[in-house]
Design an enzyme around this catalytic site. Structure first.
Site, PDB file in Angstrom:
ATOM      1  CG  HIS A 196      -1.736  -1.201   1.400  1.00 30.26           C
ATOM      2  ND1 HIS A 196      -2.668  -1.582   0.475  1.00 30.26           N
ATOM      3  CD2 HIS A 196      -1.765  -2.138   2.380  1.00 30.26           C
ATOM      4  CE1 HIS A 196      -3.248  -2.719   0.881  1.00 30.26           C
ATOM      5  NE2 HIS A 196      -2.715  -3.066   2.029  1.00 30.26           N
TER       6      HIS A 196
ATOM      7  CG  HIS B 220      -6.172  -6.072   1.387  1.00 26.65           C
ATOM      8  ND1 HIS B 220      -7.019  -5.535   2.334  1.00 26.65           N
ATOM      9  CD2 HIS B 220      -4.918  -5.816   1.808  1.00 26.65           C
ATOM     10  CE1 HIS B 220      -6.291  -4.989   3.287  1.00 26.65           C
ATOM     11  NE2 HIS B 220      -5.025  -5.142   2.995  1.00 26.65           N
TER      12      HIS B 220
END
Lengths: 333, 333
Positions: B57, B219
């Site tokens: 991320h 995700h």
């Protein structure tokens, strides 16, 4: 083609509208012709620094407009040179009486159109100097370009030269420094995927699932070779060694390392590459004194990366560190 | 799978090595267990602020370590919760005697492991408070999460709460502010493409050439619906209207708008979205007082974007503006 746009025709305009809404404290946008310019332009007595080129490489160049960097940027359609009237408008807008520097990446269309704009500016009594960036060591005389292409070195030049202009240096000094930066910077990039130009609607080139294009241009121009996929260190070596060699780096030299994403490569991968570039330079006794890691000169959503190395001296280091306040680069303020 | 990595097993470590080499002036890295921490940690008398979560991320969270934001970040493997020993190590490292705040995104693994670490910290005599971020309005009880997921609001919380801690506020105040931020921030995202987790080697999900996943998780967790491709304005409305509604925004409210790339979406497209979000808020009389546009909380190379809106008050605005010096966010210094 899946893109977050409303229409091919409105893409550049609407993107500029968003920039203006977001960064109205720093910049303003003229829509006919397209020019992004500092809200305080012209700054009296300061050399105006402008650049431009096709859109699709954001944040370059509009994201570099602001105090300590560019006075104006001229965005063309995606991967298309801006027209002379854009650069002429920008030249007139940013001239504060000390003349204007054009920073031009070495693509035939950009060269031709900036030249025409420089002539028009001179006709209007504005002193104009032009400097060409051609830092890409990958190939000579590729698609769109005679000689070497202008790539990542442009970002570093715009920062350093913008700082020099901000200090109040005269046009000859600012242009001289720009040429000095160009003489001391080299780049090379690779692509794992193509990108899709909105007006084309399909990928610019095809690359196999296990292939990499080494020496890619920022518009997807072919590079040196197409090879089978390798590990990050091997690929990084393929970019970095030619850069080091072409630059003639020696033990004791100080450099700025710039690892750039072509747009679609995650930051975490850029750091893997950066780590390897530093290892290679360490081996040769070259000191990495400054760095830049991130997507600064992109090719839409292309996955890939480029490595740029700039040989530093005291002046360039000082000017790199000088305050800058733009949408994309900001420090010291 | 084409990625600029050397091996799946070494990816996170080598990426951290690159971060350390690039940003050694701001942060240091502990490799066993993985913790990114401020070079000056612990700051005596200051509340330590830590966060963590799966890698992939970036720049979140390691890129937010530095003065005015996080004291430490704990990166797990890609899209995998960090282990309790990481957060325990970080908690001990950053405790300057004023206690430690854990900022935890609402994923079951993160919640469980941060809880264990908090208990271990308390056993060691350190005061620990935990705040959960759950700003994603898209879905409840999705894959990996009970309740709402923590997404873009995390970035804003870490900045604002980090500034509060930097001012010397006590742990109760810092934690209280974090909960206040969470109560006033909402997000929603979409994906045009999947991403590929290195250890999996193939895309997390499949999406047709003309499909968009609305309400995607960071995700790749399923969202609200999968629809046919639309224009940017329509898609932006699908993200922004639920956020505005859930936040209960009223005419006269001041907000911060954060338009984020999931990693592979070009900056020029983010500005098209930003432009539309501002239009929608304008229509409702909501004033956009601050902004953030860029790839700050990503999902590897996923193409897509998210919209986060934070309702501001004087304190949050002041703390947003406070100096910050991290790899990813920097101003005022």
């Amino acid at each position: 083609m899946k893109k977050l746009i409303n229409s091919v025709d409105d893409f550049v305009k609407e993107s500029l509208e968003g920039m203006q809404k977001a960064h109205g404290d720093l910049l303003d946008v003229n829509y006919d012709p397209f020019v992004v310019f500092r809200t305080d332009a012209p700054v009296q007595g300061k050399v105006g620094v402008i650049s431009g080129g096709g859109s699709g490489h954001e944040p370059m160049h509009g994201g570099f407009v602001g105090k300590g960097m560019l006075d104006a940027a001229c965005p063309g359609e995606v991967f298309t040179s801006p027209t002379p009237d854009q650069m002429e408008w920008a030249t007139r807008k940013v001239d504060g009486g000390a003349g204007v520097l054009h920073i031009v990446k070495n693509y035939s269309g950009d060269i031709m159109n900036f030249e025409m704009a420089a002539d028009l500016g001179k006709d209007a009594g504005i002193e104009v100097e032009s400097v060409v960036v051609d830092d890409d060591v990958a190939v000579k005389d590729s698609l769109y370009t005679q000689g070497r292409r202008g790539v990542g070195g442009t970002v570093l030049m715009e920062k350093i030269v913008g700082a020099k202009a901000e200090e109040g240096a005269d046009l000859a000094s600012v242009a001289g420094l720009a040429r000095d930066v160009n003489a001391n910077v080299r780049s090379m990039g690779l692509a794992l995927t193509s990108c899709t130009v909105p007006a084309a609607g399909s990928p610019t080139f095809e690359l196999g699932d296990d292939e990499v294009e080494i020496g890619i241009g920022i518009h997807g121009e072919p590079g040196r070779e197409r090879i089978k996929m390798e590990g990050a260190d091997q690929l990084t070596d393929r970019l970095t060694r030619p850069v080091i060699e072409d630059l003639g780096l020696n033990s004791g030299d100080q450099v700025l390392v710039f690892v750039n994403s072509m747009g679609g490569t995650p930051l975490a991968e850029l750091y893997v590459i950066y780590r390897r570039v530093v290892q290679l330079l360490d081996e040769g006794g070259v000191q990495v004194a400054r760095h830049l890691v991130g997507p600064l000169i992109t090719s839409l959503e292309m996955q890939g990366a480029s490595v740029t190395i700039l040989r530093l001296d005291d002046e360039k280091t000082r000017l790199w560190d000088a305050p800058v306040h733009t949408p994309a680069l900001r420090w010291g303020v």
